[in-house]
Design a protein around this motif. Structure first.
Motif, mmCIF file in Angstrom:
data_model
loop_
_atom_site.group_PDB
_atom_site.id
_atom_site.type_symbol
_atom_site.label_atom_id
_atom_site.label_comp_id
_atom_site.label_asym_id
_atom_site.label_seq_id
_atom_site.Cartn_x
_atom_site.Cartn_y
_atom_site.Cartn_z
ATOM 1 N N UNK A 649 0.827 -1.215 0.000
ATOM 2 C CA UNK A 649 0.000 0.000 0.000
ATOM 3 C C UNK A 649 0.860 1.264 0.000
ATOM 4 N N UNK A 650 1.955 1.244 0.756
ATOM 5 C CA UNK A 650 2.859 2.392 0.790
ATOM 6 C C UNK A 650 3.509 2.614 -0.582
ATOM 7 N N UNK A 656 1.751 6.455 -7.089
ATOM 8 C CA UNK A 656 0.676 7.368 -7.532
ATOM 9 C C UNK A 656 1.131 8.817 -7.398
ATOM 10 N N UNK A 657 1.779 9.096 -6.265
ATOM 11 C CA UNK A 657 2.280 10.455 -6.042
ATOM 12 C C UNK A 657 3.380 10.804 -7.040
ATOM 13 N N UNK A 658 4.209 9.822 -7.353
ATOM 14 C CA UNK A 658 5.279 10.053 -8.343
ATOM 15 C C UNK A 658 4.691 10.400 -9.709
ATOM 16 N N UNK A 695 -2.029 15.009 1.709
ATOM 17 C CA UNK A 695 -2.653 14.975 3.036
ATOM 18 C C UNK A 695 -3.454 13.691 3.238
ATOM 19 N N UNK A 696 -4.154 13.259 2.217
ATOM 20 C CA UNK A 696 -4.932 12.012 2.289
ATOM 21 C C UNK A 696 -4.026 10.822 2.546
ATOM 22 N N UNK A 697 -2.902 10.797 1.869
ATOM 23 C CA UNK A 697 -1.966 9.690 2.042
ATOM 24 C C UNK A 697 -1.366 9.695 3.447
ATOM 25 N N UNK A 698 -1.186 10.880 4.011
ATOM 26 C CA UNK A 698 -0.697 10.971 5.388
ATOM 27 C C UNK A 698 -1.706 10.348 6.347
ATOM 28 N N UNK A 712 9.055 0.584 12.450
ATOM 29 C CA UNK A 712 9.279 2.011 12.732
ATOM 30 C C UNK A 712 10.064 2.701 11.618
ATOM 31 N N UNK A 713 11.038 1.993 11.025
ATOM 32 C CA UNK A 713 11.853 2.583 9.958
ATOM 33 C C UNK A 713 10.991 2.909 8.739
ATOM 34 N N UNK A 714 10.117 1.989 8.361
ATOM 35 C CA UNK A 714 9.233 2.223 7.216
ATOM 36 C C UNK A 714 8.319 3.415 7.454
ATOM 37 N N UNK A 715 7.743 3.448 8.664
ATOM 38 C CA UNK A 715 6.826 4.534 8.994
ATOM 39 C C UNK A 715 7.533 5.880 8.947
ATOM 40 N N UNK A 716 8.722 5.945 9.554
ATOM 41 C CA UNK A 716 9.492 7.190 9.565
ATOM 42 C C UNK A 716 9.845 7.636 8.147
ATOM 43 N N UNK A 717 10.318 6.691 7.329
ATOM 44 C CA UNK A 717 10.684 7.011 5.947
ATOM 45 C C UNK A 717 9.477 7.487 5.160
ATOM 46 N N UNK A 718 8.381 6.784 5.296
ATOM 47 C CA UNK A 718 7.193 7.106 4.503
ATOM 48 C C UNK A 718 6.672 8.504 4.838
ATOM 49 N N UNK A 719 6.557 8.800 6.144
ATOM 50 C CA UNK A 719 6.096 10.130 6.545
ATOM 51 C C UNK A 719 7.078 11.214 6.074
ATOM 52 N N UNK A 720 8.365 10.944 6.170
ATOM 53 C CA UNK A 720 9.377 11.920 5.737
ATOM 54 C C UNK A 720 9.249 12.219 4.248
ATOM 55 N N UNK A 721 9.039 11.173 3.444
ATOM 56 C CA UNK A 721 8.902 11.366 1.998
ATOM 57 C C UNK A 721 7.664 12.188 1.675
ATOM 58 N N UNK A 722 6.568 11.909 2.379
ATOM 59 C CA UNK A 722 5.331 12.668 2.137
ATOM 60 C C UNK A 722 5.498 14.130 2.530
#
Length: 765
Positions: A649-650, A656-658, A695-698, A712-722
């Motif tokens: 999903x991530x 999609x964002x890309x 914002x929706x993806x966040x 935790x690493x995935x979550x941190x990376x994903x939020x940082x990229x968004x």
């Protein structure tokens, strides 16, 4: 067995030609930089003059060949088979080492490389002989190595660094003190005298002292000996007359004549001194082969005492070598890459620096500043004021920041050529293989320091650059010694098979480096590189900045796409490409920011408001590059550290964002390339929906984190990229809004054109 050594001679001949090519590519920095940096004459003229100097210097250079034959080792203590191993190891190592430095664009010393390669290979072979002997020990190494001569050569090379820097700094300081930076008036009165002194020095040392290193000196010795003062006085008068005639006929500064003759003389001195570095070893091998064949003795039983004797000149080989050197000078692009390093460190103006400061450079600059402040406090105030007047530089304009602007003036170029030529010729007359790279580089650095080119804003970078280059020289010596030793040992163990494998390996590396360099050159010269704004009106600035915005949009799309695709596929190669693209874009934006001083200086009084637009636009561009840099580094770090792959999903959301970001950048690029104002407005209208998408993806990720996320690493990376993507979108939109408003206020009425569908479209004209 004889056929093997004949094949080795053929291989050495081929290696000599290759070594000439890679060697001249590196050493072109020695005689081209002053003329290129001053822009006194056209590049084509510089090349013609240098070519003539190189060719004549090559023909007159045979006196230096003694160094390769008996300067480093004692030839009579080696057998022919052992000597051939030494020579083969030296040539293979030399080519690979010089090509490595050329590819990096760093000037190194061909003299140091050949000296330490000969020393390394000879020591290795001597140790091999000692190891198989029942009577010899390590203490017998001294009978194989000409330690006194080797030490003399090495000390001469090291001492030349200090002497060249000191003499260059002193002469430049005195010259600038006399002529100042506003030298045009004084040159009209005293220029011919200065030109006469410089040209007399060049003539005497290069043509008189330099002749001592050639076989032609004996024919002229009786004519020259005892008449030195007459020759100097006659040359001085003659050159003053020629300088006066030159100024009258051409209406140009007589310093141009100094640069022309200095470039010719330095190229002549370079070829006379450095040709031994390229063909000295193959020629010594050829003479060894001739002596061995004539002896009729076995290769491992024939002592090479013949190398200690005088060897007749080979005019044909010198002629061919000179021709190869000239062709290389004209066609080698790597030669021009190497010159950029020295010119960047010697240039008079501030700007983008190639090297980063380090602790040593900071300490030296801080110490030098303290010493300078102490001297200023001790010296009389009137003396300091007079000196400051002499070293006051003319007001800088945008012309001074252009890539084709002179790096330094004619005064400094003349001093560089005169001092370097004199020092090299002195060494040649003493048959010392002085490093022409060290001398020319250190003279240029000394004159730069004396000319106050290393100001408070650039000194820490320039000093770091000098230490980087000098560090490269020490690396050359150490690596040359070790590599040649290893090569000699491998050839000793493997014989003909080892030579064949090493030659193949060397060929593969040369081809690989050539292909890599060619690709790198194409990237450097790409059409999407950012350009400095040189317009003096606000409309001109808007027009020029539109090209940069279009280029940034196109490159940002590629960088962002590579980062997201590379992360989704865990492809480090693609992620590295994204990081490199960001680093280059960041560097170019930083260079534009460094140009702000010149930009503001160049503006019309009525268009000073354009500076606010330009500075603000650069700020938004910098915000974009910072976001892209974070996205690229974070993605690369995650994959490189082998953290868990993003969930399906991530990955889907990021892709999609890309796609949405790629569409955004493509629309921006299209709008600014076509100068279509309506399309910029449409892009702005899509801003809110794009931000809402992020914002929706966040929100989705917040839900996933609370219910199913376990990394935790995935979550941190994903939020940082968004978040960084969100900042990137805002920076792009702010840039578009700035352009939209500034264009709208600077153009009273927009021109209306019609597209293919008949719709009216406002365009930027």
């Amino acid at each position: 067995m004889e056929n093997i050594y004949l094949l080795m001679i053929v291989a050495l001949a081929v290696l000599a030609i290759v070594d000439l090519v890679v060697g001249v590519s590196n050493d072109a920095v020695n005689f081209l930089n002053s003329a290129i940096g001053s822009k006194a004459i056209s590049f084509r003229t510089i090349m013609i003059i240098a070519s003539l100097g190189i060719f004549l210097g090559a023909v007159f250079s045979s006196g230096m060949m003694e160094v390769a034959r008996k300067g480093i080792f004692v030839p009579e203590n080696f057998m022919f088979s052992e000597i051939m191993i030494i020579f083969m190891a030296v040539m293979i190592t030399d080519i690979l080492l010089l090509d490595f430095f050329n590819t990096l664009g760093m000037p190194t010393s061909t003299t140091v490389s050949i000296v330490f390669e000969l020393l390394g290979a000879a020591v290795a072979m001597a140790l091999i002989k000692i190891s198989v002997s029942d009577t010899e020990t390590i203490s017998d190494l001294s009978k194989y190595i000409n330690s006194d001569k080797a030490l003399e050569i090495i000390m001469g090379i090291l001492l030349s660094v200090v002497i060249a820097f000191s003499v260059g700094a002193l002469v430049q300081f005195l010259t600038r003190l006399i002529f100042t930076f506003q030298y045009e008036k004084k040159i009209k009165r005293f220029g011919m005298i200065f030109a006469g002194i410089a040209l007399t020095a060049i003539t005497y040392f290069i043509f008189m002292k330099g002749l001592k290193g050639t076989p032609y000196y004996g024919d002229l010795k009786t004519l020259l000996t005892g008449n030195e003062l007459y020759i100097i006085a006659g040359s001085f008068i003659l050159w003053i007359a020629i300088s006066a005639l030159f100024e009258k006929l051409t209406k140009k500064n007589s310093l141009i004549l100094v640069i022309i003759m200095g470039t010719f003389g330095l190229a002549l001195a370079f070829a006379g001194n450095d040709l031994v570095n390229f063909i000295g070893v193959p020629m010594a091998a050829y003479h060894s082969y001739e002596a061995w064949v004539a002896s009729g003795t076995a290769a491992d039983a024939y002592s090479m005492g013949a190398l200690s004797a005088k060897v007749p000149t080979e005019p044909g080989l010198l002629f061919i070598a000179g021709g190869v050197m000239v062709l290389t000078l004209w066609f080698s692009k790597k030669a021009r890459t190497v010159t950029e390093t020295e010119l960047g460190l010697a240039r008079q103006d501030e700007g983008q620096e190639k090297f980063q400061p380090n602790l040593l450079s900071r300490l030296i600059v801080r110490g030098a500043t303290s010493v300078n402040n102490g001297l200023v406090a001790v010296l009389p105030k009137s003396t300091v004021e007079k000196m400051n007047i002499s070293f006051t530089k003319p007001a800088l304009t945008i012309k001074d920041s252009k890539k084709d602007a002179p790096v330094f003036d004619l005064i400094r170029a003349s001093v560089n050529l005169m001092i370097a030529g004199v020092l090299i010729s002195l060494a040649t007359s003493m048959k010392l293989p002085l490093s022409t790279t060290y001398v020319t580089f250190m003279v240029a650095m000394g004159s730069s320091l004396a000319d106050r080119a290393w100001g408070r804003e650039s000194a820490v970078y320039r000093v770091a650059g000098v230490f980087n280059v000098i560090g490269g020289w020490f690396f050359t010596a150490i690596s040359a010694f070790i590599a040649a030793s290893i090569m000699a040992y491998i050839i000793y163990l493997g014989g003909a098979a080892a030579i064949a494998i090493l030659l193949f390996f060397a060929g593969v590396l040369l081809v690989r480096n050539y292909i890599t360099y060619k690709k790198k050159s194409k990237v450097t010269a790409e059409a999407d590189s950012l350009k400095r704004s040189e317009s003096s009106s606000i409309q001109g600035v808007i027009e020029e900045s539109a090209d940069n915005i279009a280029a940034v949009a196109k490159r940002s799309s590629s960088i962002y796409t590579d980062a997201i695709i590379g992360l989704s596929k865990e492809d480090l190669k693609t992620l590295k490409k994204s990081k490199k693209g960001t680093a280059k874009l960041t560097s170019e934006v930083d260079e534009l920011r460094d140009n702000i001083f010149y930009f503001i200086k160049n503006l019309d009084e009525s268009s000073v408001g354009a500076s606010n637009f330009y500075i603000t636009a650069l700020g938004y561009l910098q915000d974009m590059t910072q976001s892209l840099e974070f996205i690229g580094k974070a993605s690369y770090k995650h994959v490189n550290n082998n953290h868990k792959k993003l969930k399906f999903n991530q990955t889907r959301d990021l892709l999609e964002l890309q796609s949405a970001m790629q569409l955004l950048f493509d629309n921006v690029n299209k709008a600014f390339v076509s100068r279509n104002f309506d399309e910029i407005e449409l892009v702005l209208q899509a801003e809110q929906s794009l931000l809402e998408n992020v914002s929706t993806k966040v929100q989705r990720q917040i839900t996933r984190t609370r219910t199913e996320e376990s990394s935790p690493k995935n979550t941190s990376l994903y939020f940082s990229l968004l978040m960084e993507t969100n900042d990137l979108i805002k920076a792009v939109m702010s840039l578009l809004e700035l352009y939209y408003k500034e264009y709208d206020s600077s153009v009273p009425t927009a021109k209306v054109n019609h597209n293919n569908n008949g719709d009216s479209v406002k365009t930027i004209s």
